[in-house]
Design an enzyme around this catalytic site. Structure first.
Site, mmCIF file in Angstrom:
data_model
loop_
_atom_site.group_PDB
_atom_site.id
_atom_site.type_symbol
_atom_site.label_atom_id
_atom_site.label_comp_id
_atom_site.label_asym_id
_atom_site.label_seq_id
_atom_site.Cartn_x
_atom_site.Cartn_y
_atom_site.Cartn_z
ATOM 1 N N TYR A 143 0.862 -1.178 0.000
ATOM 2 C CA TYR A 143 0.000 0.000 0.000
ATOM 3 C C TYR A 143 0.901 1.231 0.000
ATOM 4 O O TYR A 143 1.500 1.575 1.014
ATOM 5 C CB TYR A 143 -0.881 -0.050 1.240
ATOM 6 N N LYS A 171 -1.474 -1.436 -4.015
ATOM 7 C CA LYS A 171 -2.540 -0.438 -4.016
ATOM 8 C C LYS A 171 -1.846 0.903 -4.153
ATOM 9 O O LYS A 171 -1.122 1.340 -3.256
ATOM 10 C CB LYS A 171 -3.379 -0.490 -2.742
#
Length: 296
Positions: A143, A171
């Site tokens: 992330y 992400k």
């Protein structure tokens, strides 16, 4: 060569929702409401669900609540929907423990954010992710959200991390389309947009799909953009993407966190402090934009 729609890696599906975490009026975890919302999202076209991320208020849920969320959603949606559990913290040891707990609870993958506050250098960032990747048998989605963590996962670091067999996805909230494009071209990492305004641009350069907060309210319209693109209707994809822009702007760029706006729009219970609920004017504006999207 940029992957085609059919060949690009999608380890967790294509259309993922960054789920809110419903609480009771008293502020306790509400597993029944969580399960019901998960079922609605899957029926609306979500391939996968991301639990205990930013939108899921992970900083204010306990370790036990995080595990309970995975168990409740897994029971509700069955074995065929990808569940990615957010386990990232500022502490490598704590992150490892949360990863093991999520694996035991039934998660399919782990969302691991860059360690925040301490602002580790890139070598330490890399070591953190490798330590987590070695601690369970689950694949990782890194992330990259420097606006919140203060630390970027630099493209050169991402290229090295891509060599680990359990580091499979990203992400991407870096707002660096060039950097993402370079990593996509050079690796098999599945890039998921974490910023709705970049869902279509990132998909067009080989991204895997999205992990979306707005999908809590509008899973079908978001998926329709990718469906149109995959069908070769790029003009249609752009048009559908444009229709989403007003709601996206109000939910994600109005000065309120996406958690707050999503819960206000869905009337999905309170947020936990230090967050505060949206005011009436903001909630009414969200509902108007949502109704206009559905009517378009």
């Amino acid at each position: 060569m940029t992957p085609t729609a059919s060949s690009r890696p999608r380890p967790f599906g294509r259309a993922l929702c960054a789920m809110i975490t419903p609480f009771t009026p008293a502020g306790a975890l509400d597993p029944e409401a969580t399960a019901a919302h998960a079922v609605t999202l899957v029926a609306g076209g979500c391939d996968g669900l991301v639990l205990s991320g930013t939108t899921g208020e992970s900083p204010t849920t306990s370790d036990a609540e995080k595990a309970a969320l995975v168990r409740a959603v897994r029971e509700a949606v069955g074995p065929d929907v990808s569940l990615v559990a957010g386990v990232g913290t500022a502490d490598t040891r704590h992150t490892v423990e949360l990863g093991r707990q999520a694996e035991e609870a039934g998660a399919d993958g782990l969302l691991v954010v860059t360690p925040y506050y301490s602002r580790p250098p890139q070598a330490a960032v890399e070591a953190h992710f490798l330590r987590v990747a070695e601690s369970t048998g689950l694949p990782l989605m890194l992330y990259d959200i420097p606006g919140r963590t203060g630390t970027r996962i630099e493209p050169a670091t991402m290229l090295r991390l891509a060599g680990h067999p359990r580091i499979v996805a990203v992400k991407d909230c870096s707002y660096d389309l060039l950097g993402a494009t370079k990593v996509i071209a050079a690796t098999a990492l599945a890039y998921y947009s974490g910023c709705e305004e970049l869902n279509l641009p990132l998909y067009a350069v080989g991204g895997a799909g999205y992990v979306s907060t707005v999908a809590n309210a509008a899973p079908r319209p978001l998926r329709a953009v990718l469906d149109a693109f995959d069908a070769g209707d790029t003009a249609g994809a752009a048009r559908l993407n444009g229709l989403l822009a007003p709601l996206t702007e109000l939910m994600m760029a109005s000065g309120l966190p996406g958690t707050v706006t999503a819960k206000a729009l869905l009337d999905a219970g309170p947020v936990r402090e230090p967050l505060q609920p949206a005011g009436r004017e903001a909630a009414d504006g969200l509902r108007r934009a949502y109704e206009e999207l559905l009517a378009a």
